[in-house]
Design an enzyme around this catalytic site. Structure first.
Site, PDB file in Angstrom:
ATOM      1  N   GLU A  94       0.833  -1.267  -0.087  1.00 29.13           N
ATOM      2  CA  GLU A  94      -0.043   0.075   0.053  1.00 29.13           C
ATOM      3  C   GLU A  94       0.905   1.152   0.041  1.00 29.13           C
ATOM      4  OE1 GLU A  94      -2.880  -0.341  -0.681  1.00 29.13           O
ATOM      5  OE2 GLU A  94      -2.943  -2.451  -0.505  1.00 29.13           O
ATOM      6  N   HIS A 108       3.491   6.365  -5.309  1.00 30.58           N
ATOM      7  CA  HIS A 108       2.834   6.833  -6.822  1.00 30.58           C
ATOM      8  C   HIS A 108       2.157   8.009  -6.639  1.00 30.58           C
ATOM      9  CE1 HIS A 108       1.455   4.777 -10.630  1.00 30.58           C
ATOM     10  NE2 HIS A 108       2.274   5.775 -10.894  1.00 30.58           N
TER      11      HIS A 108
END
Length: 731
Positions: free
Chosen positions: A501, A507
């Site tokens: 996660e 990202h």
């Protein structure tokens, strides 16, 4: 102490109420609708012609995007709370708004004057070519989204499309509700004899579940205080919350107990589930699943596709159903020899425990015995070496070395939705603030299962109003909570989930793109969005990485060399069976969405059984209703896209192989990954981003090696190369 930047635009969770959020959502929709009405009126006054140039069209689009921020924010907060703090009031407001949100989304997607502005920009080739890549990409993706929203449909069919969208949003929410309610409705009080084999941490979880059970029974009037006081202490209760479920399935010696809990888990929200919802109705998802498939098929037909799988793949890296199916079946062929060895090993050990026929409720239990015997490794033995605070600090140290970024906690400085939630700010090497993120990591009542990253707020800039916002995300898990005065102690699987996660989070947070639609994870093809997350898991398997995240909760010593060696040796344990399991889910998902006509519930089950006959090497009980709880595809964004996990795993393994070649903590390689993958978000196609990093197209070799399949005996080398080449061309 660093102050909290106004550009983070954090939510005051202490002062958000469902009815307030509802009013904000409705007000935001009204504002945007007024803008669209005005655009339509101007269009009508010009006899259907926009009569504006590309520069004016872009200005209108950017204004529209900015007005939408208020809706994204208010709805994002409400959706988040419905996932992590669900109660009747939040759920009611959330569900009441779904048709309005759906109608609004459909109107935007079918709004001809807005659509024409995008067309005006693209048609002005010189203007379009001069746009920054992120803006150009956002316009291209928006045009595709218009097409997939039925902008070109006749009026009557647009109305039918809108009705389908609205019904789908409601059905998906109900599907998710049924899973949550069925999970939390189940409670099985245990007697002393059923506790044999359970670990200390497992017993603590069961005792904590017992306290929650007593509180619920008292609040609902099922038990009186006198009756509760008469119960033994501690009072052990098995539930279907994942930490409790896994504790029993992995360690309980009582085979009947394991089977009972397994049956309860795999029949949630099915005809075998006798629980009811708050209104007294059935929690069975069977009819909902059939309705969802029928509506998706109708939507596909309206848009000119043969089936919904084609609709889904139109926005992904993969080009066709056949391409994905070939990829999955080829990978299954590679994994099957290893999976058969995995199963034979489990069956051999099962005999030692008096189990003549291995069943699904035995797998985790026997696998744990194999680990202890073959690798001298027990998840419970290593759990004390992974206290959550140490894992988190080590994770932050790893990304600092890789990407030159720094994390600071500021939980006490901000409003949070629960006391267990923590908040952090992320800085670059020059102390520039990059974004903020929340951790909400423990299982609790009212919180849906699983783990996810929610990209709540994108990086975005609108110079016309001097508006800047930095990215903020929520990273959510359902880990074992802190118990008995000790911090949360993670299994290595939970460590991997946290790293996964956090990869998604990076990202989202490290993007340098300021066009919201393609910033962070936005605009990234769904079958590539798992690349950064699966990629991050590699450092939780690396010896140097493990040294940074492990420290015994009592002694402070790092994971000993023998346990480290055992942990690394066990990396590919059961990887063959696990790979086939993922392929089974992915192929089932693909085939039910590629089938015409749409399948009814019996057809759904028949397809799942057919896939199991093709792929699985272990029998599944007839009563197993896994599909009824497959939230990813019926209530999430993975419909005809569950294959993305394996597809992205190929990309991830190949990307990490560059680090293996150049140094796992090589900052130059880390900088390259950050700049070509993490920073650019969806501003370029995922294939382009990957090739910019790797210097070539992806291939399957690293995935096979990381999975241990290249070492399995009896795999024909020529066949392996042939299949690998096929997949190279696919990717």
């Amino acid at each position: 102490m660093t102050s909290i930047s106004a550009n983070l635009r954090l939510v005051d969770f202490d002062n958000v109420a469902p009815d307030t959020l509802q009013n904000q959502v409705i007000s935001a929709i009204d504002t945007v609708n007024a803008f669209l009405d005005n655009m339509s009126a101007n269009n009508d006054s010009n006899n259907g012609s926009t009569d504006i140039n590309a520069e004016q069209a872009l200005a209108d689009i950017m204004t529209f995007d900015h007005i939408n921020l208020a809706l994204d924010r208010s709805w994002g907060i409400l959706s988040h709370l419905n996932s992590v703090m669900s109660n009747d009031e939040i759920r009611h407001v959330h569900h009441e708004l779904l048709p309005k949100l759906s109608a609004y989304g459909t109107r935007v997607g079918q709004h001809q004057p807005l659509f024409s502005r995008y067309q005006t920009i693209v048609n002005d080739t010189a203007f379009f070519a001069a746009l920054e890549p992120a803006r150009a990409r956002a316009i291209e993706l928006a045009l595709r989204s218009f097409e997939l929203s039925g902008v070109a449909l006749p009026k009557a069919e647009q109305e039918k499309f809108a009705a389908i969208q609205s019904e789908l949003s409601t059905l998906s929410a109900t599907f998710s509700d049924h899973i949550l309610d069925a999970t939390q409705a189940y409670a099985l009080p245990l007697i002393q004899e059923q506790l044999a084999g359970l670990t200390e941490s497992g017993l603590a979880l069961l005792a904590d579940a017992g306290e929650q059970y007593k509180a619920r029974e008292l609040a609902s009037g099922v038990l009186t205080q006198v009756e509760i006081d008469a119960l033994p202490a501690p009072y052990y209760v098995a539930s279907l919350n994942i930490p409790v479920y896994l504790a029993v399935m992995t360690h309980a010696d009582d085979r009947n107990l394991r089977e009972t809990l397994y049956r309860a888990y795999v029949t949630r929200a099915s005809e075998f589930d006798k629980h009811t919802n708050a209104k007294g109705g059935s929690l069975n998802n069977a009819e909902i699943m059939s309705q969802i498939l029928q509506l998706r098929a109708q939507k596909a037909k309206l848009l000119g596709f043969d089936n919904y799988a084609e609709v889904s793949l139109s926005t992904k890296m993969a080009d066709s159903v056949m391409e994905v199916e070939t990829f999955l079946r080829d990978l299954a062929e590679q994994a099957t020899p290893a999976a058969k060895q995995d199963l034979a090993q489990l069956q051999k050990y099962a005999q030692d425990y008096g189990i003549t026929e291995l069943q699904p409720w035995d797998s985790a239990y026997i696998a744990e015995k194999v680990k202890q015997s073959e690798f001298s490794l027990s998840q419970e033995e290593i759990r004390p070496y992974f206290p959550l605070p140490k894992v988190i600090s080590g994770l932050f140290a790893i990304v600092e070395r890789l990407y030159g970024i720094k994390v600071q906690e500021h939980s006490k400085s901000v409003s949070r939705w629960h006391d267990e939630v923590s908040f952090y700010q992320l800085f670059d090497a020059d102390d520039n603030l990059l974004g903020g993120f929340y951790f909400d990591l423990f299982a609790r009542s009212g919180k849906r299962g699983g783990a996810w990253m929610s990209g709540f707020q994108s990086r975005y800039m609108y110079s016309e109003q001097d508006h800047e916002q930095l990215p903020v995300c929520f990273m959510v898990g359902n880990f074992t909570p802190a118990l008995d005065g000790k911090p949360s102690l993670l299994t290595h699987n939970e460590v991997l989930t946290l790293f996964h996660e956090f990869g998604h989070g990076l990202h989202h947070l490290l993007t340098q793109v300021t066009v919201g639609d393609v910033a962070g994870v936005n605009g990234v093809e769904w079958d590539a969005v798992e690349l950064p997350s699966q990629f991050m898991e590699n450092w939780a398997w690396d010896a140097e990485g493990i040294a940074l995240i492990s420290s015994h909760v009592e002694t402070g010593e790092p994971l000993p060399k023998d346990k480290l060696a055992a942990l690394l040796a066990v990396k590919n344990f059961q990887s063959g069976m696990q790979t086939l399991r993922q392929i089974e889910f992915a192929l089932f998902d693909l085939l039910i969405h590629a089938h015409t006509p749409a399948l009814d519930y019996d057809g759904i089950l028949a397809t799942l059984n057919a896939v199991r006959d093709d792929i699985a090497i272990m029998q599944t009980p007839d009563y197993n209703r896994f599909a009824n709880g497959f939230s990813h595809i019926f209530a999430g964004g993975y419909a005809a896209g569950y294959y993305s996990y394996k597809w992205a795993e190929l990309l991830s393994a190949d990307a990490f192989s560059k680090f293996e070649e150049e140094g796992v903590f090589n900052p130059i390689t880390g900088k390259a990954f950050r700049e070509t993958i993490l920073s650019v978000g969806g501003s370029f196609p995922a294939k382009t981003n990957f090739e910019n990093f790797r210097g070539r197209s992806a291939n399957i070799d690293a995935l096979l090696r990381h999975s241990g399949f290249d070492n399995v005996k009896n795999v024909d080398a020529a066949n392996t190369e042939s299949n690998a080449q096929t997949t190279r061309e696919v990717i």
